[in-house]
Write a protein that holds these residues in place. Structure first.
Motif, short mmCIF file in Angstrom:
data_model
loop_
_atom_site.label_atom_id
_atom_site.label_comp_id
_atom_site.label_asym_id
_atom_site.label_seq_id
_atom_site.Cartn_x
_atom_site.Cartn_y
_atom_site.Cartn_z
N LEU A 102 0.80 -1.21 0.00
CA LEU A 102 0.00 0.00 0.00
C LEU A 102 0.84 1.27 0.00
CD1 LEU A 102 -2.86 -0.87 2.54
CD2 LEU A 102 -2.85 -1.13 0.06
N THR A 103 2.02 1.24 0.58
CA THR A 103 2.87 2.44 0.58
C THR A 103 4.18 2.14 -0.13
OG1 THR A 103 3.95 1.94 2.72
CG2 THR A 103 1.89 3.20 2.77
N HIS A 104 4.74 3.15 -0.74
CA HIS A 104 5.99 3.03 -1.49
C HIS A 104 6.88 4.21 -1.12
CE1 HIS A 104 2.98 0.77 -3.77
NE2 HIS A 104 3.97 0.05 -4.27
N SER A 105 7.71 4.01 -0.15
CA SER A 105 8.51 5.11 0.36
C SER A 105 9.81 4.57 0.94
CB SER A 105 7.73 5.88 1.44
OG SER A 105 8.55 6.79 2.12
N ALA A 106 10.84 5.40 0.91
CA ALA A 106 12.11 5.05 1.56
C ALA A 106 12.03 5.26 3.06
CB ALA A 106 13.24 5.89 0.97
N ALA A 107 10.94 5.86 3.53
CA ALA A 107 10.75 6.11 4.96
C ALA A 107 10.26 4.85 5.66
CB ALA A 107 9.75 7.25 5.14
#
Length: 441
Positions: A291-296
């Motif tokens: 659901l999320t695509h982030s380097a965080a």
């Protein structure tokens, strides 16, 4: 045991019909309106009679004690002590001496009777508006196994609470939590479950592995939690009826911070793959969808009651903040903009608020905000308050508070939606990571 379950199922059906009848009535004068302002507790009395043995008398007294504790514990009701009662406990069909109850300024009266029957116990009760000198809704009859007397008491209190406040009840519910023992640098952590008020605690794991973050399924039959038994965090599913358990997702990656979808068919969780920690939605027994695509670091997800949104915490804006995201499309949207760092967001069962943990000024706080981030309200403050979980009706929260020092440890606390009525919840040992169940079936 089978007859007990059937009796309780019949009880729920009776309560459901009573609630339907109640909604069809015009609003009676006896009513507590819950607002953000100061509430003057409603004076009430509980009078439960019993015929037969001393054991029957003790049962009646115990049921009255739990009803009283439930209602008074909300901060909305004030119990008139038994010693002040002029009228003595009488049968359910005996005319009520309203003058005696008016004399001690009771506004509501819970009058009941108990007796032993072949299958266990039978409890009858009626709720009266003392000043109107009339019943408040229909009387109800409960039959259950003798060992289920506390549940009967909770259900009576639930009915009284609902009729007087108009709010959904929450007393006949449970709490899963982590029981902690041992030194602060070597804690044994066991998964336990108990009644919402701390009664009837029992262990679900033996403490050989670290357990974190238990969460109930919408029907209350399953628990999902994070276990370190493999050496790294992995999400497991536990069936409370059979005791069977299994990993939720076959993967060598770390999985943690799980929560069920509102229909119980999916689980949303954090999954660390490589250097990335993102939110995934996992179908029970099926596939995972990112659901999320982030380097965080994206973690601590929680569904909205309609299942169309999740809220989660992320450091994608350089500090730990709260975001919301549609589960079908779109980009995350930040909703926390106050001072400090925000984490562990949990959507209210009623959908109107999101609870969170906030770190500010060297202290930790439990707070709530609207789903759009507005109307932020801080409810608690201490050395370390963390991990909020909602009561089934969305009117109270439970969390854990860590006490400082080498001998300190976590304890469970509850507080209402407006920061009132803060109180400790009893656990056998130190307790953390509470998860409030839905109402029991």
């Amino acid at each position: 045991m089978k007859s007990t379950a059937i009796s309780l199922m019949l009880l729920l059906a009776v309560m459901g019909s009573a609630a339907t009848e109640l909604r069809a009535q015009t609003a009676p004068p006896l009513r507590i309106v819950i607002t953000e302002g100061v509430i003057e507790p409603l004076p009430f009395a509980v009078s439960i009679s019993a015929t037969g043995t001393e054991a029957d008398q003790r049962m009646a007294a115990d049921i009255a004690r739990v009803i009283t504790s439930d209602l008074e514990g909300t901060g909305l009701f004030r119990a008139i002590p038994q010693a002040a009662h002029i009228a003595r406990p009488q049968g359910i069909d005996v005319p009520v001496p309203f003058a005696d109850w008016k004399a001690i300024r009771a506004q509501a009266l819970v009058q009941g009777s108990t007796r032993s029957v072949e299958a266990g116990i039978e409890v009858n009760f009626r709720l009266f508006d003392v000043f109107a000198e009339s019943p408040f809704g229909q009387g109800l009859r409960y039959r259950a196994d003798e060992s289920s007397w506390r549940r009967v008491a909770h259900k009576i209190a639930d009915t009284v609470y609902h009729r007087v406040t108009g709010e959904l009840p929450f007393f006949d519910s449970q709490v899963a939590f982590i029981s902690e023992s041992g030194s602060k640098d070597n804690r044994m952590k066991r998964l336990m479950i108990m009644d919402y008020d701390g009664a009837n605690p029992r262990s679900l794991t033996d403490g050989t592995a670290i357990i974190l973050a238990p969460r109930f399924s919408p029907d209350g039959d399953l628990l999902i939690y994070t276990s370190y038994e493999t050496g790294f965090p992995n999400v497991f599913l536990l069936d409370l009826r059979s005791g069977s358990r299994r990993s939720i997702l076959r993967t060598a990656d770390m999985t943690f911070a799980p929560r069920f979808s509102p229909d119980g068919s999916k689980v949303v969780l954090s999954l660390t793959r490589g250097a990335n920690t993102d939110i995934y939605e996992v179908e029970i027994g099926g596939q995972a969808r990112r659901l999320t695509h982030s380097a965080a670091i994206d973690t601590a997800p929680s569904y909205s009651p309609d299942g169309k949104w999740i809220t989660f915490e992320s450091d994608r804006s350089q500090t730990q903040q709260i975001y919301v995201l549609r589960t079908d499309y779109g980009e995350p949207r930040r909703i926390s903009f106050g001072s400090g760092r925000y984490g562990t967001p949990v959507w209210s069962p009623t959908g109107d608020y999101i609870a969170f943990t906030k770190q500010l000024g060297g202290k930790f706080h439990i707070g709530v905000m609207r789903a759009d981030g507005s109307e932020e309200r801080i409810l608690t403050s201490s050395f370390l308050d963390e991990g909020p979980t909602w009561a089934p009706n969305g009117r109270a929260l439970m969390f854990f508070r860590e006490s400082p020092g080498p001998t300190g440890g976590p304890s469970l606390y509850s507080v209402d939606l407006y920061g009132r009525n803060l109180k400790r919840v009893q656990t056998p040992e130190f307790g953390s990571d509470p998860a409030w169940s839905p109402l029991r079936k």
